[in-house]
Design a protein around this motif. Structure first.
Motif, PDB file in Angstrom:
ATOM      1  N   GLU A  71       0.861  -1.179   0.000  1.00 59.89           N
ATOM      2  CA  GLU A  71       0.000   0.000   0.000  1.00 59.89           C
ATOM      3  C   GLU A  71       0.896   1.227   0.000  1.00 59.89           C
ATOM      4  O   GLU A  71       1.742   1.387   0.882  1.00 59.89           O
ATOM      5  N   ILE A 103       0.823   5.124   0.406  1.00 62.00           N
ATOM      6  CA  ILE A 103      -0.073   6.202   0.849  1.00 62.00           C
ATOM      7  C   ILE A 103       0.572   7.546   0.512  1.00 62.00           C
ATOM      8  O   ILE A 103       1.557   7.942   1.131  1.00 62.00           O
ATOM      9  N   VAL A 159       0.664  10.750   1.211  1.00 57.74           N
ATOM     10  CA  VAL A 159       0.154  11.655   2.252  1.00 57.74           C
ATOM     11  C   VAL A 159       0.379  13.118   1.896  1.00 57.74           C
ATOM     12  O   VAL A 159       1.076  13.424   0.935  1.00 57.74           O
ATOM     13  N   GLU A 160      -0.204  13.987   2.716  1.00 54.83           N
ATOM     14  CA  GLU A 160      -0.180  15.413   2.404  1.00 54.83           C
ATOM     15  C   GLU A 160       0.922  16.153   3.161  1.00 54.83           C
ATOM     16  O   GLU A 160       1.043  17.369   3.035  1.00 54.83           O
ATOM     17  N   SER A 161       1.765  15.454   3.923  1.00 53.59           N
ATOM     18  CA  SER A 161       2.897  16.094   4.601  1.00 53.59           C
ATOM     19  C   SER A 161       3.785  15.005   5.193  1.00 53.59           C
ATOM     20  O   SER A 161       3.352  13.860   5.333  1.00 53.59           O
ATOM     21  N   HIS A 180       4.650  15.012   8.266  1.00 55.67           N
ATOM     22  CA  HIS A 180       4.072  14.713   9.575  1.00 55.67           C
ATOM     23  C   HIS A 180       3.077  13.573   9.431  1.00 55.67           C
ATOM     24  O   HIS A 180       3.070  12.610  10.203  1.00 55.67           O
ATOM     25  N   SER A 181       2.263  13.662   8.391  1.00 64.57           N
ATOM     26  CA  SER A 181       1.301  12.592   8.146  1.00 64.57           C
ATOM     27  C   SER A 181       1.986  11.330   7.627  1.00 64.57           C
ATOM     28  O   SER A 181       1.492  10.226   7.857  1.00 64.57           O
ATOM     29  N   SER A 188       3.090   9.606  10.620  1.00 61.21           N
ATOM     30  CA  SER A 188       1.897   9.226  11.383  1.00 61.21           C
ATOM     31  C   SER A 188       1.207   8.023  10.748  1.00 61.21           C
ATOM     32  O   SER A 188       0.769   7.107  11.441  1.00 61.21           O
ATOM     33  N   ALA A 189       1.113   8.030   9.421  1.00 59.15           N
ATOM     34  CA  ALA A 189       0.513   6.890   8.734  1.00 59.15           C
ATOM     35  C   ALA A 189       1.370   5.641   8.952  1.00 59.15           C
ATOM     36  O   ALA A 189       0.847   4.538   9.112  1.00 59.15           O
ATOM     37  N   GLY A 203       0.469   3.887  12.014  1.00 62.53           N
ATOM     38  CA  GLY A 203      -0.723   3.061  11.832  1.00 62.53           C
ATOM     39  C   GLY A 203      -0.427   1.756  11.126  1.00 62.53           C
ATOM     40  O   GLY A 203      -0.836   0.687  11.583  1.00 62.53           O
ATOM     41  N   THR A 204       0.317   1.830  10.025  1.00 66.83           N
ATOM     42  CA  THR A 204       0.584   0.597   9.263  1.00 66.83           C
ATOM     43  C   THR A 204       1.423  -0.370  10.092  1.00 66.83           C
ATOM     44  O   THR A 204       1.160  -1.567  10.114  1.00 66.83           O
ATOM     45  N   ALA A 226      -4.285  10.759   9.900  1.00 67.18           N
ATOM     46  CA  ALA A 226      -3.171  10.114   9.205  1.00 67.18           C
ATOM     47  C   ALA A 226      -2.885   8.738   9.805  1.00 67.18           C
ATOM     48  O   ALA A 226      -2.617   7.777   9.082  1.00 67.18           O
ATOM     49  N   VAL A 227      -2.947   8.633  11.123  1.00 70.92           N
ATOM     50  CA  VAL A 227      -2.736   7.330  11.768  1.00 70.92           C
ATOM     51  C   VAL A 227      -3.827   6.360  11.311  1.00 70.92           C
ATOM     52  O   VAL A 227      -3.548   5.203  10.961  1.00 70.92           O
ATOM     53  N   GLY A 231      -3.131   5.049   7.952  1.00 68.91           N
ATOM     54  CA  GLY A 231      -2.137   3.981   7.995  1.00 68.91           C
ATOM     55  C   GLY A 231      -2.745   2.661   8.432  1.00 68.91           C
ATOM     56  O   GLY A 231      -2.455   1.604   7.854  1.00 68.91           O
ATOM     57  N   ILE A 232      -3.577   2.726   9.452  1.00 69.37           N
ATOM     58  CA  ILE A 232      -4.202   1.497   9.952  1.00 69.37           C
ATOM     59  C   ILE A 232      -5.044   0.869   8.838  1.00 69.37           C
ATOM     60  O   ILE A 232      -4.971  -0.343   8.584  1.00 69.37           O
ATOM     61  N   ARG A 286      -7.950  11.331   0.196  1.00 63.00           N
ATOM     62  CA  ARG A 286      -7.380  10.076  -0.311  1.00 63.00           C
ATOM     63  C   ARG A 286      -8.402   8.945  -0.341  1.00 63.00           C
ATOM     64  O   ARG A 286      -8.147   7.889  -0.903  1.00 63.00           O
TER      65      ARG A 286
END
Lengths: 391, 295, 311
Positions: A53, A55, A57-59, A61-62, A65-66, A69-70, C80-81, C84-85, C127
């Motif tokens: 995947e 992603i 992201v838009e920054s 920081h994100s 952060s993403a 999560g992953t 954003a977290v 990711g999840i 997104r």
């Protein structure tokens, strides 16, 4: 075990390592000079060469952060950034390590604004020194490839579980085409088992991640983090040893170059160390007793290895590529702290240079070493010097 | 209390929202106004309105105050909420000869058996005074009057300015409350041996660093259920089964999720968690629920 | 008006996923909203929670109020977290390493949504991640002590927009987050309030079924920050809706539905007079606000009516 030598940009070599590592999630934001890595990865994903995947992201920081999560659900996670992007991630880095999420990141080292500079130095790396990640420096595309692969194995080890950065110099590694030997997929698969987080976010076994630490427990959480980071060195050594057997490329926390008879040692980090090697070759050929050591492992700091490496030297010339404005240069102050308790230790001369992409030539390193020896002779050890400044 | 070159330490026991912090601040300001040295600070925690809180004062005539640490061995404890003596050891560490100032509806003779030590006990019905003078049962300023009476740590008049500063138009009510408490506070000497504290303020146990999982992950889902929030309440809901139609609106609107059905189908609040917010009583269609003061 | 003349326990699950023992203030509307949301979500979820009241009251190490997988990292990055999840679950499912059809839920307060987390939210909505973002709006930074946010209503006194001799308190109009969410073209946007629990839970159920991002904005009464008695939480939420200050509606694609409509709105004073934060307002200011509320409400009503006409 390795493939034949092929010509490849450093960024692409890293992307190849990510593909071979079967990374499952990438969250990234464009920033020079990192962008080639993630562009290549986006291509791999778009062509179905890497099942992951991506992603967008838009920054930054994100991005980080993403990645939290992953990684927290148990996906093998990678990102890359540089400079301002790394600084925008700053607070998230501490969370990644505090939560013990084994994200791997490459940082294409670049100067910090202001003034804006897209060119390489180590200001960005030094600004995140204390973020609790494992941090490793590569000197060329091959090392970048090797060390990124090793980074997953180290980070995801169940006794480690720490995010890991492989630092590469912006442009001088990221955008330079040179020869690289890759590894075959089946070799990598054997070296790098699947990532399994021991307590992932999953409704089958609900866990709470990121609870806050009131005063009676915060110190305990930090002690646990500190011990984990220190102890990760054992795993790092083991993984590098295994990788050496597999690939023929051997890595150590502190690496020495022609130091056997050297009284004077130059200490560097990053790609410019290779230029410095040529200066050492030349000076040794002229009969000078000089050698080179490089810090490969920056965190956890390799205190014992450093002490060992400088044990016979009389003078250590430390070359920093970042300033700690108003204070001592960051690498040198660590070196001094590590050596201070020793009874016998070399004298230390501290230089700062190559900021914001300013190059240092073979002759430049030679001059730097001579300058250091002169300073030592004159006993001028009390302050550092920024070299090559126009007056 | 005799005037010495000594630092007097005070610990306030209240609940979030009762104004214990304000009391301590006013005391410190008044003492400083008198030319003394003083300090006031709360224990900084995540607890919210209704939860037990601690606030600290240090006051001295001549000695500048440097200690930036909680008061462990107070000379004086002030208890804003009578219920607190049953859930926390309010006299923990209280020095021999120390002073207890408590808000209670009880007389000295009826409450003194709760305390076992050679202390001075000052009781005042601050809730009733506050209702009369300020109009709401917020007892922080009332308790200042009782404290001054029991200890003469400052002059009562010194509070006038800080009260005016703090409360503006409402200063008079608060000042009246303070003065009435000064008059009505009943004082007695207690005797007995100071016992070792049986409870500490940290009722939870914390793991060692080795016991923490990587990243301090908590694998026991919902383990906060062990935490008693029922201590926070000053009022409890009581159901009138004559009026209750068992509709369950009370259950639905409870922020704690602590209302359940008993075997007869009637609803009741679990006292272990109920904070006594009163939503169930307010929302009940048939007015079957009443909030009753805790004792 | 939503009918509550029913036997509640038969209509909602008895299971609590937000366990008692949390340290929220007595009468906390946000804690109630979280409890109701969790009931509707059920067990097959993962929550990413922003820093804020709900995070602090529910998770002091080593204890947790959460019966579902839950992660808190920072204040501004929750969307954003959650991204990711969601992405992590996708790839792991594809590889046969994850076997639940889990819905990802991001939770944040109004500060974490309208201000500091705004960019991350916009990115995640754009997104198109399959997740639900829930904003628990108590109209100020309550966790840090009632500072104004861009979601604080006009005229409210907070600690950083205090009413004073020359100020009426907050001098800006509440940022319209649901409208901003709608502008992202996502499949489902809704507003809700804990005072209408069945409407709230229905909307959560709907969001769970949506494929793609949903945004749910829940007005959550804060007795501490709004300065009202702790037993008036539900009543205050109801008055916010009955006065038209906080309309309850949903937007599916571009179809607007006013879920609770009132033939005649109550005057906003009914709502204001309960709360200390509005106590200082003059008649003139109140009528200025009243005008604005009426205009916004009728615009929304027209928009919803247009749908019906088109039908």
């Amino acid at each position: 075990m390795t493939t034949k030598r092929i010509g490849m940009e450093g960024s692409f070599a890293i992307a190849e390592a990510i593909k071979l590592a079967r990374v499952e999630a990438i969250a990234a934001y464009p920033i020079t000079p990192q962008t080639h890595i993630v562009e290549r990865l986006a291509e791999f994903v778009a062509n179905g060469e890497l099942d992951a995947e991506y992603i967008p992201v838009e920054s930054e920081h994100s991005a980080m952060s993403a990645c939290l999560g992953t990684s927290a659900v148990g996906a093998r996670t990678f990102t890359a950034t540089a400079s301002q992007g790394l600084e925008l991630m700053h607070e998230v880095l501490y969370v990644a390590s505090g939560l013990r999420l084994p994200i791997v990141m490459t940082v294409a080292n670049r100067a910090l604004s202001a003034p804006l500079s897209i060119w390489t130095d180590h200001s960005d790396a030094m600004a995140i020194r204390d973020c609790g990640w494992i941090q490793i420096f590569a000197e060329n595309a091959q090392q970048a490839f090797d060390l990124v692969l090793c980074a997953f194995r180290i980070a995801e080890d169940l006794t480690v579980l720490l995010p890991t950065i492989v630092h590469i110099d912006g442009f001088y590694i990221s955008h330079t085409i040179e020869s690289v030997e890759l590894l075959e997929q089946k070799v990598v698969d054997k070296f790098l088992p699947e990532y399994r987080h021991p307590y992932p976010l999953n409704p089958d076994k609900p866990v709470t991640m990121g609870a806050f630490g009131p005063p009676p427990i915060y110190t305990e959480t930090k002690k646990a983090h500190e011990v984990a980071l220190r102890d990760s060195k054992k795993v790092i050594l083991k993984v590098w040893q295994e990788f050496g057997k597999l690939s023929g490329s051997h890595y150590a926390p502190v690496e020495s170059y022609k130091t056997e008879d050297a009284d004077v040692l130059l200490l560097c980090m990053g790609s410019f160390s290779e230029t410095a090697m040529m200066s050492i070759d030349k000076m040794q050929a002229e009969g000078q007793k000089v050698g080179l050591i490089r810090l490969r492992l920056w965190r956890p700091f390799p205190t014992e290895e450093l002490r060992q490496a400088v044990s016979k030297a009389q003078l250590l010339i430390v070359f920093d590529r970042a300033l700690s404005l108003g204070g001592a240069p960051p690498v040198c102050s660590e070196i001094q702290a590590a050596l201070y308790p020793l009874k016998t230790k070399p004298k230390i001369v501290s230089f700062v240079g190559s900021l914001g992409g300013r190059e240092i030539s073979i002759q430049g390193f030679e001059e730097l070493i001579n300058n250091g020896m002169n300073r030592a002779k004159r006993g001028k050890l009390d302050e550092f010097e920024i070299i090559g400044v126009r007056e | 209390m005799e005037k010495r070159d000594k630092i007097i330490e005070i610990r306030w026991h209240g609940r979030g929202g009762q104004g214990a912090v304000t009391s301590a601040e006013l005391l410190a300001l008044a003492a400083i106004e008198e030319g003394k040295f003083a300090q006031a600070f709360p224990s900084f925690g995540p607890e919210r309105r209704g939860a037990p809180v601690l606030v600290f004062n240090r006051v001295s005539d001549k000695t500048p105050i440097r200690a930036r640490v909680s008061v462990i061995n107070p000379d004086i404890v002030v208890i804003l909420d009578p219920g607190l003596i049953y859930i926390t050891d309010v006299t923990a560490g209280l020095k021999e000869g120390g002073v207890i100032v408590i808000n209670t509806t009880k007389a000295v003779v009826d409450i003194k058996s709760e305390f076992n030590g050679s202390w001075k006990l000052a009781v005042v019905n601050a809730t009733s005074i506050a209702r009369d003078t300020i109009g709401v049962p917020i007892v922080n300023t009332t308790m200042l009057g009782a404290l001054v009476k029991a200890t003469d740590i400052i002059e009562l008049e010194s509070l006038a300015e800080p009260l005016k500063e703090r409360f503006g138009a409402r200063a008079k009510g608060n000042s009246d409350a303070c003065h009435r408490a000064y008059k009505e506070t009943e004082i007695a000497e207690l005797s007995g041996v100071v016992k070792k504290p049986t409870k500490t303020f940290e009722t939870e146990t914390f793991p060692s660093w080795q016991e923490l999982l990587p990243g301090s992950v908590i694998p026991e889902a919902g383990n906060a259920k062990q935490y008693r929030t029922g201590d926070w309440k000053s009022e409890s809901p009581i159901w009138d089964h004559q009026k209750c139609i068992k509709c369950g609106i009370c259950y639905l609107f409870c922020p704690e999720g602590c209302i359940g059905q008993n075997k007869d189908g009637y609803f009741e609040a679990n006292p272990y968690y109920c904070k006594g917010c009163g939503i169930c009583a307010r929302e009940c269609w048939t007015e079957a629920i009443k909030m009753v003061e805790e004792e | 008006m939503e009918s509550l003349a029913i036997y509640v326990p038969r209509l909602v699950t008895i299971k609590e996923y937000f366990a008692p023992g949390h340290r929220a203030c007595m009468g906390c509307g946000e804690a109630l909203a979280v409890r109701l949301v969790c009931k509707a979500l059920g067990r097959n979820i993962i929550i990413a929670n922003a820093t804020g009241c709900m995070e602090i009251v529910s998770s002091p190490l080593p204890s947790t109020s959460w019966e579902v997988p839950w992660i808190h990292t920072l204040f501004e990055n929750t969307a954003a977290v959650a991204s990711g999840i969601e992405a992590g679950i996708k790839i792991l499912t594809r590889k046969g390493k994850y076997n639940n059809k889990t819905k990802v839920v991001a939770m944040a307060g109004d500060g974490g949504t309208a201000d500091i987390g705004f960019q991350a939210l916009s990115g995640a909505l754009e997104r198109g991640h399959d997740f639900i973002y829930i904003c628990f709006d108590n109209e100020a930074y309550m966790n840090t002590g009632i500072q104004r946010s861009s979601s604080t209503p006009f005229g409210a006194s907070t600690t950083t927009s205090p009413a004073g001799k020359v100020s009426i308190g907050q001098t800006t109009w509440k940022k319209d987050l649901p409208a901003i969410a709608v502008a992202h073209g996502i499949p489902y946007v809704a507003t809700a309030c804990h005072s209408y629990p069945f409407d709230l839970m229905n909307k959560i159920n709907k969001a769970v079924e949506v494929n793609g991002p949903s945004y749910i904005h829940i007005l959550s009464v804060c007795p501490t920050g709004w300065r009202l008695a702790s037993d008036l939480t539900i009543r205050a939420g109801r008055l916010a809706v009955e006065t038209g200050i906080f309309p309850i509606y949903e937007v599916e694609g571009d179809r607007y539905t006013l879920n609770l409509d009132f033939p005649k709105l109550r005057p906003i004073e009914d709502y204001f007079k309960l709360q200390g934060r509005f106590r200082h307002l003059s008649k003139e200011t109140i009528s200025q606000i009243q005008e604005r509320v009426a205009a916004k409400y009728s615009k929304l009503k027209e928009r919803a009516a247009r749908n019906n006409y088109q039908q």
